[in-house]
Design an enzyme around this catalytic site. Structure first.
Site, PDB file in Angstrom:
ATOM      1  N   LYS A 156       0.843  -1.204   0.000  1.00 47.24           N
ATOM      2  CA  LYS A 156       0.000   0.000   0.000  1.00 47.24           C
ATOM      3  C   LYS A 156       0.877   1.253   0.000  1.00 47.24           C
ATOM      4  CE  LYS A 156      -0.419  -0.509   4.988  1.00 47.24           C
ATOM      5  NZ  LYS A 156      -1.211  -1.171   6.040  1.00 47.24           N
ATOM      6  N   TYR A 175      14.709  30.224   8.595  1.00 45.97           N
ATOM      7  CA  TYR A 175      13.479  30.785   9.159  1.00 45.97           C
ATOM      8  C   TYR A 175      13.463  30.667  10.677  1.00 45.97           C
ATOM      9  CZ  TYR A 175      11.496  30.764   4.448  1.00 45.97           C
ATOM     10  OH  TYR A 175      11.251  30.986   3.126  1.00 45.97           O
TER      11      TYR A 175
HETATM   12  C1  LIG Z   1      -0.362  -2.157   6.653  1.00 46.15           C
HETATM   13  C2  LIG Z   1      -0.921  -3.446   7.076  1.00 46.15           C
HETATM   14  C3  LIG Z   1      -0.082  -4.548   7.294  1.00 46.15           C
HETATM   15  C4  LIG Z   1       1.429  -4.464   7.268  1.00 46.15           C
HETATM   16  O1  LIG Z   1       1.884  -3.946   8.482  1.00 46.15           O
HETATM   17  P1  LIG Z   1       3.463  -3.879   8.787  1.00 46.15           P
HETATM   18  O2  LIG Z   1       3.532  -3.430  10.194  1.00 46.15           O
HETATM   19  O3  LIG Z   1       4.021  -2.864   7.846  1.00 46.15           O
HETATM   20  O4  LIG Z   1       3.981  -5.240   8.543  1.00 46.15           O
HETATM   21  C5  LIG Z   1      -0.664  -5.777   7.566  1.00 46.15           C
HETATM   22  N1  LIG Z   1      -2.012  -5.892   7.657  1.00 46.15           N
HETATM   23  C6  LIG Z   1      -2.841  -4.850   7.486  1.00 46.15           C
HETATM   24  C7  LIG Z   1      -4.307  -5.048   7.613  1.00 46.15           C
HETATM   25  C8  LIG Z   1      -2.329  -3.596   7.205  1.00 46.15           C
HETATM   26  O5  LIG Z   1      -3.145  -2.548   7.046  1.00 46.15           O
END
Ligand SMILES: *Cc1c(COP(=O)(O)O)cnc(C)c1O
Length: 358
Positions: A35, A255
């Site tokens: 993702k 800044y």
């Molecule tokens: C993002 C996500 C993962 C992966 O999590 P990590 O901590 O990056 O391994 C697994 N399951 C779900 C449902 C997620 O949203």
């Protein structure tokens, strides 16, 4: 000419990390979570680097289309399922498997027609975001399986505190969530573990795991290093020094004049700012890596630039490449300095930064 900034993705590191995760998965189905543009690493790079995964897990239909276009022919899981009715036909066309987490999704499945849609039922075991309660699951699965052309292939759940002790403190431990899943595990296949649970809690079991952060070489727990977990950081964010100047003691930088020189200081201006995804909240003294040495951040990060103190690194000059995070500067160390986690820095790299791979 492009700006001298880039994100370099090490494909060899992605391959190393997926092999490491494969070993930890101990025969379970391995979903590579990609993702947010593969946590900022570029979905196409993930498709190449994670060739040995059993499937990809992602969020958007658009990303599923992109993965198929990049040549991914194995399974694809949609972690939050479809968002509206219009998504469903496209998911079937792409042979993508959505999660079903809410009643409204079941109603949409009943209204639409299906030939061979595999779905994963989300169970809420304590995260309290998405999913049906464990004692509702059996009835809901029966209801979904009664819809023509739709089949529930497994149940999925997600841990709130997988980086902590299995039976640690706090209201929602891995042990407690697993206990709530127990009555279902005899009857259904389950995919429960994220990165931390896969590496730290083999007793979670199930038929599948979903690995995200560790596949990118970053520890899910900031108090444990990548090396300790046998991981290789896959992303290096770096940019060039575009100007160098000497300032007198008492002169301030940038800044808000937050950083004030206490000695005659050689300052370098680096072509990376908060509009590239380097947090503006990063404090003075945070490390960067240039010419084999640590150079501390000096002054507030600007939109397109940041400034570092290179007084003790005479080799640093215009054109020197500065690593902002990557192999020498662990992204988790930086993240903890500005009150966040490595995940956020990785996926917040701005789209204007070119992503290249080696
Ligand atoms: C993002 C996500 C993962 C992966 O999590 P990590 O901590 O990056 O391994 C697994 N399951 C779900 C449902 C997620 O949203």
């Amino acid at each position: 000419m492009p700006r001298p900034i880039s994100v370099l993705i090490h494909l060899e590191a992605l391959q190393h990390n997926i092999a490491r995760m494969r070993e930890a998965a101990q025969g379970r189905t391995l979903w590579a979570v990609v993702k947010a543009n593969a946590y900022g690493h570029g979905l196409e790079n993930a498709v190449r680097g994670f060739a040995q995964a059993d499937g990809l897990a992602l969020i958007e239909v658009r990303e599923a289309q992109r993965a198929r276009a990049a040549g991914w022919t194995k399974r694809i899981l949609m972690i939050e399922g479809f968002f509206d009715e219009g998504d469903i036909a496209e998911l079937e066309r792409l042979d993508v498997e959505p999660v079903v987490h809410s009643r409204w999704q079941i109603e949409l499945l009943k209204k639409t027609s299906h030939t061979n849609l595999k779905v994963h039922l989300k169970v809420n075991s304590g995260m309290n975001r998405l999913g049906f309660l464990p004692d509702q699951a059996a009835a809901v699965i029966e209801e979904i399986n009664a819809i023509e052309g739709v089949k529930v292939v497994d149940i999925v759940t997600h841990f709130a505190n997988a980086e902590q002790d299995f039976d640690g403190k706090g209201p929602v431990t891995v042990a407690k969530q697993l206990e709530r899943m127990k009555p279902l595990l005899a009857d259904y296949d389950a995919c429960m573990a994220n990165s931390a649970a896969t590496l730290l809690h083999p007793q979670v079991g199930g038929v599948g795991v979903r690995g995200g952060i560790v596949l990118y070489g970053v520890s899910p727990d900031a108090s444990v290093t990548s090396e300790q977990l046998g991981l290789k950081p896959a992303m290096t964010l770096s940019a060039d020094i575009i100007a160098v100047r000497e300032i007198e003691p008492g002169e301030a930088v940038g800044y808000g004049s937050r950083w004030i020189a206490r000695r005659p200081t050689r300052l370098a201006v680096v072509a990376c700012g908060y509009a590239d995804g380097y947090p503006r909240s990063m404090p003075d003294g945070s490390p960067t890596w240039v010419e084999g040495k640590i150079a501390p951040l000096a002054g507030a990060v600007s939109m397109d630039m940041l400034t570092i103190d290179v007084t003790d690194i005479p080799q640093a000059r215009v054109g020197s490449r500065v690593e902002l995070w990557g192999e020498h500067i662990p992204v988790n160390d930086l993240a903890s300095r500005c009150g966040t986690i490595g995940y956020e820095l990785l996926c917040a790299v701005a789209s204007r930064v070119p992503v290249i791979s080696d």
